[in-house]
Design an enzyme around this catalytic site. Sequence first.
Site, PDB file in Angstrom:
ATOM      1  N   ASP A 101     -11.115  10.709  10.138  1.00  0.00           N
ATOM      2  CA  ASP A 101     -10.880  10.338   8.736  1.00  0.00           C
ATOM      3  C   ASP A 101     -11.495   8.961   8.457  1.00  0.00           C
ATOM      4  OD1 ASP A 101      -9.968  10.760   6.168  1.00  0.00           O
ATOM      5  OD2 ASP A 101      -7.900  10.139   6.576  1.00  0.00           O
ATOM      6  N   GLY A 132       0.474   5.513   0.886  1.00  0.00           N
ATOM      7  CA  GLY A 132      -0.373   6.608   1.347  1.00  0.00           C
ATOM      8  C   GLY A 132       0.275   7.917   0.930  1.00  0.00           C
ATOM      9  N   LYS A 172       4.799   0.100   7.987  1.00  0.00           N
ATOM     10  CA  LYS A 172       4.535   1.399   7.348  1.00  0.00           C
ATOM     11  C   LYS A 172       5.823   2.207   7.439  1.00  0.00           C
ATOM     12  CE  LYS A 172       1.113   5.131   7.762  1.00  0.00           C
ATOM     13  NZ  LYS A 172      -0.207   5.471   8.309  1.00  0.00           N
ATOM     14  N   GLY A 179       0.827  -1.211   0.000  1.00  0.00           N
ATOM     15  CA  GLY A 179       0.000   0.000   0.000  1.00  0.00           C
ATOM     16  C   GLY A 179       0.854   1.251   0.000  1.00  0.00           C
ATOM     17  N   PHE A 229       2.290   9.879   2.596  1.00  0.00           N
ATOM     18  CA  PHE A 229       3.721   9.958   2.944  1.00  0.00           C
ATOM     19  C   PHE A 229       4.310   8.589   3.224  1.00  0.00           C
ATOM     20  CE2 PHE A 229       1.495  13.600   4.902  1.00  0.00           C
ATOM     21  CZ  PHE A 229       1.946  14.570   4.022  1.00  0.00           C
ATOM     22  N   ALA A 230       3.512   7.577   3.088  1.00  0.00           N
ATOM     23  CA  ALA A 230       3.975   6.273   3.559  1.00  0.00           C
ATOM     24  C   ALA A 230       3.921   5.214   2.485  1.00  0.00           C
ATOM     25  CB  ALA A 230       3.110   5.832   4.732  1.00  0.00           C
ATOM     26  N   LYS A 231       4.818   4.272   2.661  1.00  0.00           N
ATOM     27  CA  LYS A 231       4.795   3.072   1.833  1.00  0.00           C
ATOM     28  C   LYS A 231       4.568   1.946   2.832  1.00  0.00           C
ATOM     29  CE  LYS A 231       7.776   2.259  -1.754  1.00  0.00           C
ATOM     30  NZ  LYS A 231       9.088   2.047  -2.323  1.00  0.00           N
TER      31      LYS A 231
HETATM   32  N1  ATP Z   1      -1.770  -3.122   8.473  1.00  0.00           N
HETATM   33  C1  ATP Z   1      -1.940  -3.160   7.176  1.00  0.00           C
HETATM   34  N2  ATP Z   1      -2.125  -4.321   6.527  1.00  0.00           N
HETATM   35  C2  ATP Z   1      -2.314  -4.352   5.174  1.00  0.00           C
HETATM   36  N3  ATP Z   1      -2.315  -3.260   4.393  1.00  0.00           N
HETATM   37  C3  ATP Z   1      -2.130  -2.065   4.979  1.00  0.00           C
HETATM   38  C4  ATP Z   1      -1.933  -1.943   6.390  1.00  0.00           C
HETATM   39  N4  ATP Z   1      -1.784  -0.634   6.693  1.00  0.00           N
HETATM   40  C5  ATP Z   1      -1.892   0.025   5.529  1.00  0.00           C
HETATM   41  N5  ATP Z   1      -2.104  -0.810   4.501  1.00  0.00           N
HETATM   42  C6  ATP Z   1      -2.292  -0.446   3.089  1.00  0.00           C
HETATM   43  O1  ATP Z   1      -1.500   0.703   2.827  1.00  0.00           O
HETATM   44  C7  ATP Z   1      -2.327   1.808   2.428  1.00  0.00           C
HETATM   45  C8  ATP Z   1      -1.759   3.102   2.999  1.00  0.00           C
HETATM   46  O2  ATP Z   1      -1.735   3.052   4.412  1.00  0.00           O
HETATM   47  P1  ATP Z   1      -2.170   4.284   5.313  1.00  0.00           P
HETATM   48  O3  ATP Z   1      -3.558   4.702   4.928  1.00  0.00           O
HETATM   49  O4  ATP Z   1      -1.953   3.941   6.740  1.00  0.00           O
HETATM   50  O5  ATP Z   1      -1.094   5.363   4.814  1.00  0.00           O
HETATM   51  P2  ATP Z   1      -1.214   6.923   4.898  1.00  0.00           P
HETATM   52  O6  ATP Z   1       0.020   7.559   4.353  1.00  0.00           O
HETATM   53  O7  ATP Z   1      -1.587   7.299   6.293  1.00  0.00           O
HETATM   54  O8  ATP Z   1      -2.426   7.135   3.901  1.00  0.00           O
HETATM   55  P3  ATP Z   1      -3.256   8.432   3.573  1.00  0.00           P
HETATM   56  O9  ATP Z   1      -2.407   9.269   2.670  1.00  0.00           O
HETATM   57  O10 ATP Z   1      -4.480   7.839   2.862  1.00  0.00           O
HETATM   58  O11 ATP Z   1      -3.588   9.087   4.869  1.00  0.00           O
HETATM   59  C9  ATP Z   1      -3.727   1.455   2.958  1.00  0.00           C
HETATM   60  O12 ATP Z   1      -4.733   2.047   2.198  1.00  0.00           O
HETATM   61  C10 ATP Z   1      -3.748  -0.060   2.848  1.00  0.00           C
HETATM   62  O13 ATP Z   1      -4.113  -0.479   1.547  1.00  0.00           O
END
Ligand code: ATP
Length: 600
Positions: free
Chosen positions: A132, A20, A40, A18, A22-24
């Site tokens: 959110d 996001g 993450k 996944g 800022f995150a992979k």
């Molecule tokens: N614990 C997990 N198990 C499986 N997949 C996950 C998990 N955590 C996150 N993901 C995958 O990674 C993606 C991004 O994670 P997350 O939403 O926590 O990142 P983020 O940077 O906070 O995202 P955003 O920019 O939407 O706020 C999720 O939509 C999901 O598909």
Amino acid sequence: MVKFNVLKGLYETEKTIGCGGFAKVKLATHLATGEKVAIKIMDKKMMGDDLHRVTLELDALKTFRHDNICQLYQVIETETHFFIVMEYCSGGELFDHIVEKNRLTESESRGFFRQIVSAVAYLHSLGYAHRDLKPENVLLDKHQNLKLIDFGLCAKPDGGMQSPLFTSCGSPTYAAPELILGQQYFGQEVDVWAMGVLLYALLVGSLPFDDLNVNNLYKKILNGHYEEPAFISKESKKLIRSMLQIEPSKRIKISQLLNHPWLTLGIFDPVNYKTKTKKDLDRTCVQTMSKFMNIDENSLKLELSEWLWDYNTVTYLLLLNRKTRGQSLRLYPAAYGWKFPVLVELTANHSTPNNKQTRTRRKFVRSPGYLSPTGQFLEPDRKALKRPRSPALLDEASPVPSKKLTPAKGTPLKTPDRNETPSSARKLLLGSIERSLHKMRHALTPKKPLDSINNSPIMLNNKNLCNVSTTQCKDPELVITELSRGLEKKGINCTRKGFTLKGSFEPAVFHRLGGCSFELEICFLPNLGLPDCLTPTKSILKHSILNKESIESNGFVGIRRKRLKGDSWCYKKVCEQVLALTCTGFINNNSKESVLESSV
Ligand SMILES: Nc1ncnc2c1ncn2[C@@H]1O[C@H](COP(=O)(O)OP(=O)(O)OP(=O)(O)O)[C@@H](O)[C@H]1O
């Protein structure tokens, strides 16, 4: 990759699952237990001013312990990154579920919604608002349990939940009217509104308030007018209406949702949101660890009860999961580590963004690999564990430079040569161990011919079939060519790498607010035996024209879908296209003509 060095010996990272803002997020194996986890990885530089959000998110995650909230296991902070190790949710996003079925039945929605209410009521009871809530932030584990993720926007008002909040945040389509008006608001009330949008999305398969133009969208939300399709029940409409009340004080309260007749229909019990505390440690798990690490049970218990969110915490929590599932409690010497697990005491300068302090920490010191040729971790060598211990070594993967090394009571520790500083002694030892491990790994890893990489699609197993649709075409090359042609005709450009298509499009394509990027991977599906396979492949059967004989006799070529970034409702449109192509396009494998042309 250099930035993952910190995970070496502790985790083996696999594919990215996944992305996001800022995150992979990477799938990984926790080497001491062999359990899957999600990591993450957040790049501090990219986060800029949003860095403080991680601290908030982590503080929140460290507080939570609930079956419907993705469990935090470990936090590693380096100068450049955060590595947040969490429970792995293999069932994908709740959103994918909606995509696959178009909309859910009332009873399926009820099952999911009860879990959402439970998680949110729990958060609220601890003084947190999520802010959110949306189906993309709700994941499923392999048992279809919901897990709430992404607490980057959560808030804990100083004066408790009765204190107002001021920062407007969240996704526009899920935002309550008071957020749009930029007024002060209460966390509980905006979460209930978002849950109303979410329940609507589950039952109807679309959003109640939607418009390409943001101003029009805001107008619709402020008016509170939305369509109520005839196919949903009167009771469902009533519940949604009670949550989508534009006047916040008239909105239903979360405490009323807990035993609302719609939520208890056929279940009778009110939603339970209370959960076990993390105070009581499980004795058997602590004993298993203390035996394996060869240290005193009480000192380990003392350390675990500090909840340092280090490797010991994650190991304990994963063992506890195994125990809850009725599985054996076992620990493996980590694959890239050292042979004898020894615990040493070391003083480390442990700094967190808001907390700089020096404290004494105990750590795993790792033992050399039992990595089988297939990458499986083998049982620890019991005899080896009884042999005298090897020199204690500092944990190289420790993100924080260690200051002083002292042996644990009764632990023989190799004294560094007088001329060597402890760190150079450590480097020398590590160097030689790493070299021999490297050799061993090479000897054990079956050689893959270079040209086989990406030359054929991956084979999925029966357990790995979420978000997969089948084709009846047996030629993966034809499938990928036709798929990319079909999508291109729809104005979605894709780039191909091996058997994966990465696509993205701008909002204009589907006339929606955000753009989105996604991945479609061509894969082989196993020869699925019926009827056992029916559960994971229900959707496959629904979306493909298959017959029992062909499933049993041959494998299939399938298409695995994954949203990478951006607007989920855009992504839903792409998936609908892909499903349409697989339903109608790939039926006739014998004709080499453009099998998709007619359907696109
Ligand atoms: N614990 C997990 N198990 C499986 N997949 C996950 C998990 N955590 C996150 N993901 C995958 O990674 C993606 C991004 O994670 P997350 O939403 O926590 O990142 P983020 O940077 O906070 O995202 P955003 O920019 O939407 O706020 C999720 O939509 C999901 O598909």
